[in-house]
Scaffold this motif. Structure first.
Motif, PDB file in Angstrom:
ATOM      1  N   SER A 159       0.823  -1.211   0.000  1.00 38.80           N
ATOM      2  CA  SER A 159       0.000   0.000   0.000  1.00 38.80           C
ATOM      3  C   SER A 159       0.858   1.264   0.000  1.00 38.80           C
ATOM      4  N   ARG A 160       1.925   1.246   0.803  1.00 39.12           N
ATOM      5  CA  ARG A 160       2.816   2.406   0.873  1.00 39.12           C
ATOM      6  C   ARG A 160       3.502   2.662  -0.464  1.00 39.12           C
ATOM      7  N   ARG A 161       3.925   1.612  -1.108  1.00 40.04           N
ATOM      8  CA  ARG A 161       4.601   1.771  -2.397  1.00 40.04           C
ATOM      9  C   ARG A 161       3.635   2.324  -3.446  1.00 40.04           C
ATOM     10  N   PHE A 162       2.408   1.845  -3.428  1.00 40.18           N
ATOM     11  CA  PHE A 162       1.424   2.334  -4.391  1.00 40.18           C
ATOM     12  C   PHE A 162       1.078   3.798  -4.112  1.00 40.18           C
ATOM     13  N   SER A 163       0.920   4.142  -2.842  1.00 43.46           N
ATOM     14  CA  SER A 163       0.625   5.533  -2.483  1.00 43.46           C
ATOM     15  C   SER A 163       1.752   6.450  -2.913  1.00 43.46           C
ATOM     16  N   SER A 169       3.614  10.659  -9.152  1.00 44.82           N
ATOM     17  CA  SER A 169       3.053  10.870 -10.493  1.00 44.82           C
ATOM     18  C   SER A 169       2.130  12.084 -10.549  1.00 44.82           C
ATOM     19  N   GLY A 170       1.780  12.632  -9.381  1.00 43.48           N
ATOM     20  CA  GLY A 170       0.891  13.785  -9.326  1.00 43.48           C
ATOM     21  C   GLY A 170      -0.580  13.424  -9.231  1.00 43.48           C
ATOM     22  N   LEU A 171      -0.896  12.130  -9.298  1.00 43.01           N
ATOM     23  CA  LEU A 171      -2.292  11.703  -9.274  1.00 43.01           C
ATOM     24  C   LEU A 171      -2.910  11.801  -7.881  1.00 43.01           C
ATOM     25  N   TRP A 172      -2.084  11.649  -6.855  1.00 40.19           N
ATOM     26  CA  TRP A 172      -2.604  11.750  -5.490  1.00 40.19           C
ATOM     27  C   TRP A 172      -3.148  13.159  -5.233  1.00 40.19           C
ATOM     28  N   GLU A 173      -2.355  14.158  -5.577  1.00 41.38           N
ATOM     29  CA  GLU A 173      -2.787  15.545  -5.366  1.00 41.38           C
ATOM     30  C   GLU A 173      -4.054  15.841  -6.168  1.00 41.38           C
ATOM     31  N   THR A 175      -6.453  13.743  -7.272  1.00 39.21           N
ATOM     32  CA  THR A 175      -7.663  13.056  -6.796  1.00 39.21           C
ATOM     33  C   THR A 175      -8.091  13.519  -5.406  1.00 39.21           C
ATOM     34  N   MET A 176      -7.138  13.911  -4.577  1.00 38.31           N
ATOM     35  CA  MET A 176      -7.478  14.324  -3.216  1.00 38.31           C
ATOM     36  C   MET A 176      -7.925  15.780  -3.140  1.00 38.31           C
ATOM     37  N   ASN A 177      -7.687  16.557  -4.196  1.00 35.07           N
ATOM     38  CA  ASN A 177      -8.138  17.952  -4.223  1.00 35.07           C
ATOM     39  C   ASN A 177      -9.547  18.090  -4.795  1.00 35.07           C
ATOM     40  N   GLU A 178     -10.111  16.971  -5.223  1.00 32.13           N
ATOM     41  CA  GLU A 178     -11.471  16.993  -5.753  1.00 32.13           C
ATOM     42  C   GLU A 178     -12.496  16.964  -4.610  1.00 32.13           C
ATOM     43  N   LEU A 179     -13.708  17.360  -4.924  1.00 33.09           N
ATOM     44  CA  LEU A 179     -14.823  17.241  -3.981  1.00 33.09           C
ATOM     45  C   LEU A 179     -15.933  16.437  -4.652  1.00 33.09           C
ATOM     46  N   PRO A 180     -16.291  15.273  -4.124  1.00 35.85           N
ATOM     47  CA  PRO A 180     -15.632  14.615  -2.999  1.00 35.85           C
ATOM     48  C   PRO A 180     -14.273  14.046  -3.404  1.00 35.85           C
ATOM     49  N   GLN A 181     -13.429  13.800  -2.411  1.00 32.13           N
ATOM     50  CA  GLN A 181     -12.104  13.271  -2.696  1.00 32.13           C
ATOM     51  C   GLN A 181     -12.196  11.843  -3.231  1.00 32.13           C
TER      52      GLN A 181
END
Length: 277
Positions: A159-163, A169-173, A175-181
């Motif tokens: 899980s840590r490696r995937f996160s 890759s910039g995908l975390w920022e 997807t987490m900046n969307e509403l809903p996340q």
């Protein structure tokens, strides 16, 4: 306010996924940057290549993570039901024996290239793979050159490696900046597979259930609402002014216009339309 809810619909069944273009971006990042980082040592590079193949096979097959983690080489076979040599070169069948919680099933997916890359990676480590053996397909590669073919990384390490991969890759920022996340986990691969098989290829819930190993009513309950909205949106692209987005603009000689220019021209056309009122 609940009139649009399907009978038996439970919002908790919805799972966030990477959209189709986002997954393509992730694959490009893994191949072009993550697995070519010049500041890491060879052993870490090997681990990254192996993990990227793990991710891609997960997304391509829709397997349960437990099934993929415990996959054996003798479960992967040539697809007997396919007629042409080309189909057999592209695809592999994976057999799953009966367990206490699931029935026997065989799935077929275009993973030949990924499997061959994995075999080549192991060969570079000095490990010859017997494809008829009961040994693990995915196993632990340690930092000092040692491997353990009887184990795989913990779920926490995975899980840590995937996160970390999503963050880099910039995908975390995104997807987490969307509403809903959208909190994307490794489990999202299976839901991504199911969603796009319905939306893009028109799979029925019965066909999907045979592939995933779930019941058809369970698949319908989980995916019907999300896929219905996506199919409707896909159809809208073919209607009215929405068709502009799918235009391929060409010059007087019939050559395709530069992509950036095309996007600007499409924006102008849509602005002209929306400004009419």
């Amino acid at each position: 306010e609940y009139m649009d809810k399907q009978a038996g619909y439970d919002q908790r069944l919805e799972r966030p996924i990477l959209w189709e273009d986002e997954y393509k971006d992730l694959v490009h990042y893994m191949k072009d940057k993550y697995c070519k980082d010049k500041i890491i040592n060879k052993r870490e590079m090997d681990r990254r290549k192996q993990f990227c193949l793990f991710v891609q096979i997960s997304y391509t097959t829709g397997m349960r993570l437990k099934e993929l983690r415990n996959l054996r080489w003798n479960q992967i076979k040539d697809p007997m039901h396919m007629k042409t040599d080309r189909e057999k070169k592209i695809n592999r069948s994976i057999y799953f024996p009966r367990t206490k919680t699931s029935r026997t099933r065989t799935i077929t997916s275009p993973i030949t290239t990924l499997v061959n890359e994995l075999v080549s990676l192991y060969k570079s480590l000095g490990i010859e793979i017997n494809r008829n053996s009961d040994t693990r397909v995915f196993f632990t590669i340690f930092s000092r050159g040692r491997v353990d073919q009887d184990s795989w990384y913990t779920e926490t390490s995975e899980s840590r490696r995937f996160s970390s991969l999503l963050v880099d890759s910039g995908l975390w920022e995104k997807t987490m900046n969307e509403l809903p996340q959208r909190k994307i986990t490794m489990n999202a691969a299976r839901h991504h597979f199911a969603t796009y098989k319905i939306v893009n290829e028109g799979w029925s819930y019965e066909r999907l259930s045979l592939h995933l190993g779930n019941s058809a009513p369970e698949c319908e309950k989980r995916y019907s609402k999300a896929t219905a909205a996506m199919i409707a949106a896909k159809q809208m692209k073919k209607e009215g002014v929405n068709k502009i987005d799918g235009y391929i603009l060409k010059d007087k000689d019939g050559k395709q216009v530069d992509k950036q220019i095309q996007e600007k021209l499409k924006d102008v056309l849509i602005d002209l339309y929306t400004d009419k009122g």
